[in-house]
Every structure is written in C-alpha cells, then in structure tokens.
Design a protein around this motif. Structure first.
Motif, PDB file in Angstrom:
ATOM      1  N   ARG A 128       1.147  38.842  -8.822  1.00  0.00           N
ATOM      2  CA  ARG A 128       1.674  37.597  -9.371  1.00  0.00           C
ATOM      3  C   ARG A 128       1.980  36.582  -8.278  1.00  0.00           C
ATOM      4  NH1 ARG A 128       5.884  40.766 -13.332  1.00  0.00           N
ATOM      5  NH2 ARG A 128       4.343  41.476 -14.870  1.00  0.00           N
TER       6      ARG A 128
ATOM      7  N   ALA B 122      -1.247  35.092  -6.958  1.00  0.00           N
ATOM      8  CA  ALA B 122      -1.792  34.047  -7.827  1.00  0.00           C
ATOM      9  C   ALA B 122      -1.124  32.700  -7.555  1.00  0.00           C
ATOM     10  CB  ALA B 122      -1.613  34.440  -9.290  1.00  0.00           C
TER      11      ALA B 122
ATOM     12  N   GLU C 246      -3.259  41.101 -14.225  1.00  0.00           N
ATOM     13  CA  GLU C 246      -2.749  40.273 -13.129  1.00  0.00           C
ATOM     14  C   GLU C 246      -3.843  39.986 -12.108  1.00  0.00           C
ATOM     15  OE1 GLU C 246      -0.016  38.872 -13.405  1.00  0.00           O
ATOM     16  OE2 GLU C 246       0.957  40.072 -14.960  1.00  0.00           O
TER      17      GLU C 246
ATOM     18  N   ALA D 221      -5.970  37.213 -13.350  1.00  0.00           N
ATOM     19  CA  ALA D 221      -5.329  35.907 -13.178  1.00  0.00           C
ATOM     20  C   ALA D 221      -5.521  35.394 -11.754  1.00  0.00           C
ATOM     21  CB  ALA D 221      -3.845  36.002 -13.522  1.00  0.00           C
TER      22      ALA D 221
ATOM     23  N   GLU E  45      -7.588  32.008 -10.513  1.00  0.00           N
ATOM     24  CA  GLU E  45      -7.061  30.973  -9.615  1.00  0.00           C
ATOM     25  C   GLU E  45      -8.017  30.736  -8.441  1.00  0.00           C
ATOM     26  OE1 GLU E  45      -4.616  29.139 -10.275  1.00  0.00           O
ATOM     27  OE2 GLU E  45      -3.550  30.229 -11.858  1.00  0.00           O
TER      28      GLU E  45
ATOM     29  N   ARG F 244      -2.705  34.569 -19.892  1.00  0.00           N
ATOM     30  CA  ARG F 244      -3.258  34.343 -18.552  1.00  0.00           C
ATOM     31  C   ARG F 244      -4.608  33.619 -18.635  1.00  0.00           C
ATOM     32  NH1 ARG F 244       1.068  36.645 -17.958  1.00  0.00           N
ATOM     33  NH2 ARG F 244       1.656  38.078 -16.278  1.00  0.00           N
TER      34      ARG F 244
ATOM     35  N   SER G 121      -4.203  29.958 -19.625  1.00  0.00           N
ATOM     36  CA  SER G 121      -3.662  29.159 -18.522  1.00  0.00           C
ATOM     37  C   SER G 121      -4.754  28.760 -17.544  1.00  0.00           C
ATOM     38  CB  SER G 121      -2.571  29.963 -17.799  1.00  0.00           C
ATOM     39  OG  SER G 121      -2.123  29.281 -16.647  1.00  0.00           O
TER      40      SER G 121
END
Length: 689
Positions: free
Chosen positions: A469, A472, A508, A511, A515, A548, A551
């Motif tokens: 997390r 990211a 995770e 995600a 990014e 996720r 987003s």
C-alpha cells in the motif's frame, strides 16, 4: 389652575409650588391645562432644564402620587436628556429620574403603557446611563435600573439599550477605582441579555466582553483586586451561558432558528491576553465556550474560528489542547475535520520547534499506542496520522525532513512493524513535497523490499500488505523514475503470477502495478490492458479489488482504456452500493476523456445517464463534446435498450413462489402493457425503415 410652565420656571414660583400642601399637589393633575403643561415640559430646552427647582418640583409631584404619574414620567425624559447633554446634572435630577422610572416600571408590568411611549423610555434610560457615567456613583443606579426594566417590559429595541450599557461598562473599566460602577453596568447588561427578545448579536458582545475581562484581569498577576475582577467577569460569563435565552439549545420562543454559539467572538476577545496565562477561571470560560459551540454548531467552521482555535492551542490556553486531542481521534467526522484544519495552522502559530514537539506527542501517545501486533491501523490511529501529516507538511523543509527520518526509521528494519507507522508513512508521502521528502528515501527502500521473496517470511503477509500500500502511494507521488518503474512493473507481474501470494496480496500488488502503468504513460498501455483482464479473471470476487480497479481506471489516460475496460465499468456500475459509487466515478472520468475509445465512451455515458435518470441528479459538469450528444432522446433510447437486454436474459419459466406476498399480482395486465409498448416500438422502427 396650574400655571404655565414658563411662569412656573421662575424660582419664586417653583419654590412656592414645591411647598404646596400634598392635597393641592395631588389636585394639579386634574386641573385645567395639565395636558398642555406636560407638552411644554417635554419640549423644554436644555437651558431651562438646568433648573434645580424644576427637578425638585417634579420630584414633589411624584412624592405626592399625582394622578397620571406615568405620563408625567414620560414627559420629563426628553428634557432630562437635553440637560445632561450639556454636561449639567442638577442634584435633584437623579432622585426624580429614579421616581419616574419606578412609576414607569410598575405601569409597564401592568401593560398600562402604549407602544408609542417607547422612544420616551429609551430617552429616559439613556439619560439615567449618562448620569451614571458623569457621577460614577452607585446611588444613581436605581434610576437606570428602573427605566431599563420599563423599556424591556414594553419591548423597546434592545440594540439601543445595550449600546448604552456597554458604553457604561467602558467607562467603569477605564477607571480602576470605579468597581461599583462596573458592577452596576454588568447588572444592566445581564438584564438586557436575559430579556426573551434579546438576540445573539447582543449576547455575543456581552459574552466576548466578559471573557476578555476575565483574561485581561488575569494578566495582572499578584493583584488581589485584579483577581476579584477576573472572578466577577467569569461569574458573569457563566451566568449568561446558563440563562441567556439566545444561547438556549432549545427553541427560544422567538420563532427563529437557533443560532450557533458565538465562539469566534469569544476567541477574538480573549486571544490578545492569552500568552503566558493559565488559570482555572479562564479554563472554565474557554472550556464552556468550546463545549457549547460543539453542542450546537451546524455549519462548517469559519476561518476566524479555525485561526482562533489554532492561536489558543499555540498559547497553551487551558482546556483547548485536551479538546483538540479528543477531536483528533473522535468519531465525529465534523470535529475530526476541524482538528485537521487546526493542525495545518499550528506551525505558523506556535513555530516549527513547538509544532514538532506536539507532533511527537501525537506520535508517541496516539499513533503507536497498540504496538506492532495489530493487523491494521484503527480509525483513531489513521486520524492521528493524518493530523500529524498535515502539521509536518506545514513546517519548513529543514525541520520536517529530520523529524520524518527519525519517526519512520523503524520501517527500515526488516521484520514486523506497526501498521499505524505505515499509515503515517502513506500520509506523509502524499502531504510532503520538495526538500521535505528527503526523509522518505528510507521508506521507499523499505517498501520496495516487498518485491523480494525473502521479505514475505520476515515480515509476514500483514506486513507485506502495508508495504504494498505504501509502495502504491510512493509511485503515485512520483518518487521513482521511469526506469525504476519499468523494473518494478516487471517484478509486480511476477508477484501477481505467484500461487504463493494470497488473494489480498495480489489485490494490493495489482494496485501498485496500475499506478506504475499510469506513471509510465502510453508506453504501458498494453501492460495495463493485460492487467485489467487479469483483474477481471482473478480478482472479481472481492469488492476491495473492485474499488482498487475503479480508482486506477478513473485516472489512467484515455489510451489505456482498451476493450477490457468497458466490461469493468459496466460490471461495477451494476453492483450494489457502495461499490457502485466507485464504478460511477470511473464512468464519469471516462466520459470526460476525449481520447477514450468509442465503446468505452458509450458504456460510460450510458452508466452516467442511467444514474442521473434514476436519482434525478447530475454526476458532474460534463464537457460539451458529449453533453450535446447525450440529449433526452438519446438517453431514452439507451434506457429502452437496457430494458430490452435485461428482458431477454430472463428465463422463460420460474419456480413457484414460496413467499407469502403474491408477487405476480396484475402480471397479465403488465405483460399486455409491455407487449403493446414493444409493438409500438417495432412499428416506429418499421415506419422509419
């Protein structure tokens, strides 16, 4: 017969009239010319009103209890005010005003005064207040009290009355020897504020004066009289807080909506006297103010309130810092938002050094309270981390970077670490910029370790989730260069393909990969398309994964919105709340991208239109490029298509209904109506062809 006023004003005549027997004085009010005489009295000029004999004669009339004494009292208000405006106050004026005020107060309590006499009552009170300011004698207080009682009972404008009360208090506060006069002034102020019709504007001024008086007196340390004055002002403040109708938490009988407590006025009044001041009296004033404001506030706090609270916090004002701590970790979102805004201003109010000391206190007592055993940071720890982050971000870079480096240094040690500490690291990654980010280098190195297999054994899966997390957020914050991002994207793909990585870890990792694709731009469009298909195949069973994915989809360039994305948007927008909200956000973002593929654009527009029609709201201010296309006719046709598509997917037969309610009532009628509507649509299509 009563002689005319001009002839009566001769000293011999006044002396003779004053010495008349009681019975003759009582008979004057019934004699011919009494009304004319009262009119002459009301219009008397300042020079004539200076006569001591006149006021002695008027006093004798009140002593004799003449008939229609209330009208006599109203008539003498104007000449008394003219006399005092010239700086003259005959000895008998005070007693005459007191006698007249007593008569009027009794008449007003019995509703014997007409509303037309309001101006006379105001003039009489102003005259009594002016007399008090001139003599500074407590003996003249009964006149002012009586006239004020009558004016309030009749419903005279309290704004005018309060101005004279506050002016009297100014005179008393300017003279250290005029303590009795100060007591009289506040007795009058409280009478005004306790009136049922007194509004918040007048009450807030009184509260601010009481709070400022208490704080100002406490700055005069070591003086016994100053301590007494501080207690006096504090008691006045507490009395107003408890009994003033304008401050009632319930309806105050005026038919108006209850206003917010005037915290800004109290803060502005006390702030000039707060530095170095700490006392139980001031603690009581500020604590009660904060509690009352917290109990009745309804709107977003103004900048003045935020700045005042920040100043009080910086001044270590009693009762404020404990309140700030409770707001920081409390469940009330409004007060947590208030705490965030205050922490943003603390460095400018208390200086960087003291601000960092406060941040350290939050860090030690709130953030790390549960240690490293907890799997996730709690709500209170997340809120404390956010407050610390905005405070550190407002400090100069040369002060912030060393603090960040020291606070986050435990993350560099491989092994278990506090989830709350990783939460703080994420908040700081988003909040800091420029040179302040120097302390984040160790965080980036620690977060990158999650891409190495040996990290899983050393940190456990919960620790790896925290690192992913944070990674990211670091990627999104622009912490890594293009080459590093490409390297990380490849490592993340390996991680996503590993059977040993649990589902939550792959979510995770996805995600972070998303990014990286955003930061890499057009070069990663193909990788992102593969990543979206991976999410559809392997992560669709978990709602957190949908959040996720949405987003990332809402922020990728239009070139990344490939053929797999429409299925993602359509699927998320068909989910139940709250997951549907993230799907709608992705759809709304896609509609605003001019370079989005046509199929993505179509699905996104349909999802947004469906939401707007269903709930009667507009998702966003959309660009005119597709707003014109999305006319009501187009939206209608899209809705028709969605209904028909849903209809074709239904089974031909259903199992018998076991519910007590008959869900198939009127089904034949509904089917017939639907078939008629479909036939009409078909005929329109045939005619158009």
């Amino acid at each position: 017969m009563l002689p005319s006023l001009p002839s009566l004003l001769e000293e011999d005549s006044l002396s003779a009239a004053s010495s008349l027997p009681l019975s003759k004085l009582q008979a004057l009010s019934s004699s011919e010319g009494w009304e004319t005489w009262l009119q002459q009295l009301a219009g008397l000029n300042a020079a004539s009103a200076r006569s001591q004999g006149l006021w002695e004669f008027l006093l004798s009339l009140f002593t004799a209890s003449v008939g229609n004494a209330a009208q006599l009292a109203l008539s003498l208000a104007a000449p008394a005010l003219r006399c005092l405006s010239e700086g003259c106050h005959p000895a008998a004026l005070s007693s005459t005003l007191a006698a007249a005020g007593k008569v009027l107060a009794e008449a007003a309590s019995c509703s014997q005064l007409a509303l037309s006499s309001a101006n006379n009552l105001v003039d009489g009170f102003i005259a009594s207040a002016w007399l008090l300011k001139m003599t500074k004698s407590q003996a003249d207080a009964p006149a002012a009290e009586a006239w004020l009682t009558a004016a309030i009972a009749l419903g005279c404008p309290l704004s005018q009355l309060s101005q004279e009360c506050f002016a009297l208090a100014d005179v008393a506060e300017a003279d250290s020897a005029a303590v009795p006069l100060l007591n009289v002034a506040w007795k009058l102020i409280k009478s005004v504020c306790m009136a049922p019709s007194c509004n918040m504007a007048v009450t807030s001024v009184a509260l601010a004066r009481a709070a400022a008086g208490c704080a100002k007196a406490l700055t005069a340390a070591g003086q016994e009289q100053a301590s007494r004055i501080a207690r006096f002002h504090c008691s006045n403040f507490v009395r107003l807080m408890k009994e003033a109708p304008a401050l009632s938490l319930e309806a105050n009988g005026t038919g108006q909506e209850q206003e917010d407590f005037p915290l800004a006025a109290v803060l502005q009044a006390t702030s000039p006297y707060l530095r170095g001041t700490s006392h139980e009296l001031l603690d009581k004033v500020l604590t009660q103010s904060l509690e009352r404001w917290a109990a009745c506030h309804k709107q977003h706090p103004s900048d003045d309130i935020i700045d005042g609270l920040a100043l009080l916090s910086a001044s270590s004002a009693p009762g404020v810092l404990p309140k700030l701590l409770s707001w920081t970790v409390g469940e009330d979102a409004a007060f947590y938002s208030l705490a965030l805004r205050i922490h943003q201003l603390l460095p400018s109010r208390m200086g960087a050094e003291r601000a960092l000391s406060w941040a350290q206190l939050l860090f030690d007592r709130l953030l790390l309270a549960r240690g490293v055993e907890a799997a996730e940071a709690g709500r209170a720890e997340c809120q404390a981390a956010s407050c610390i982050a905005v405070l550190i971000a407002a400090c100069p870079a040369e002060c912030a970077a060393p603090w960040v480096q020291h606070a986050l240094s435990p993350l560099s040690v491989r092994g278990k670490s506090s989830p709350a500490l990783w939460t703080l690291a994420r908040r700081l990654c988003r909040a800091l910029s420029g040179q302040s980010r120097g302390g984040l280098a160790q965080v980036a190195a620690a977060a990158e370790e999650v891409l190495r297999p040996e990290t899983f054994a050393a940190c456990g899966w919960h620790g790896c989730l925290q690192r992913l997390r944070c990674l990211a957020v670091l990627v999104r914050s622009g912490e890594f260069g293009q080459e590093k991002l490409k390297e990380m994207a490849g490592e993340l793909q390996i991680l996503l393909g590993s059977d040993r990585v649990p589902l939550q870890g792959r979510i995770e990792a996805w995600a972070v990969h998303g990014e990286c694709c955003i930061e890499l731009g057009e070069n990663a469009a193909k990788d992102f398309s593969v990543s979206v298909r991976y999410a559809i195949k392997h992560l669709a069973s978990v709602d957190a994964a949908g959040a996720r994915v949405a987003s990332v989809v809402s922020r990728v360039p239009g070139t990344h919105l490939t053929s797999a994305v429409p299925n993602v948007i359509k699927g998320l927008c068909c989910m139940d709340w709250p997951l549907r909200a993230v799907g709608l956000s992705a759809a709304a973002a896609a509609t605003a991208r001019q370079d989005a593929p046509a199929d993505v654009h179509e699905i996104a527009c349909s999802a947004v239109s469906a939401f707007e029609q269903e709930h009667g709201v507009v998702v966003s201010d959309r660009p005119s490029g597709w707003m014109a296309e999305n006319s009501s006719a187009v939206a209608y046709r899209r809705k028709r298509r969605r209904l028909l598509e849903s209809l074709t997917t239904l089974p031909e037969t259903f199992t018998p209904c076991t519910e007590t309610e008959d869900v198939e009532d009127n089904l034949p009628e509904l089917c017939a109506a639907a078939r008629a509507k479909i036939d009409m649509w078909l005929s329109e299509q045939s005619g158009g062809a």
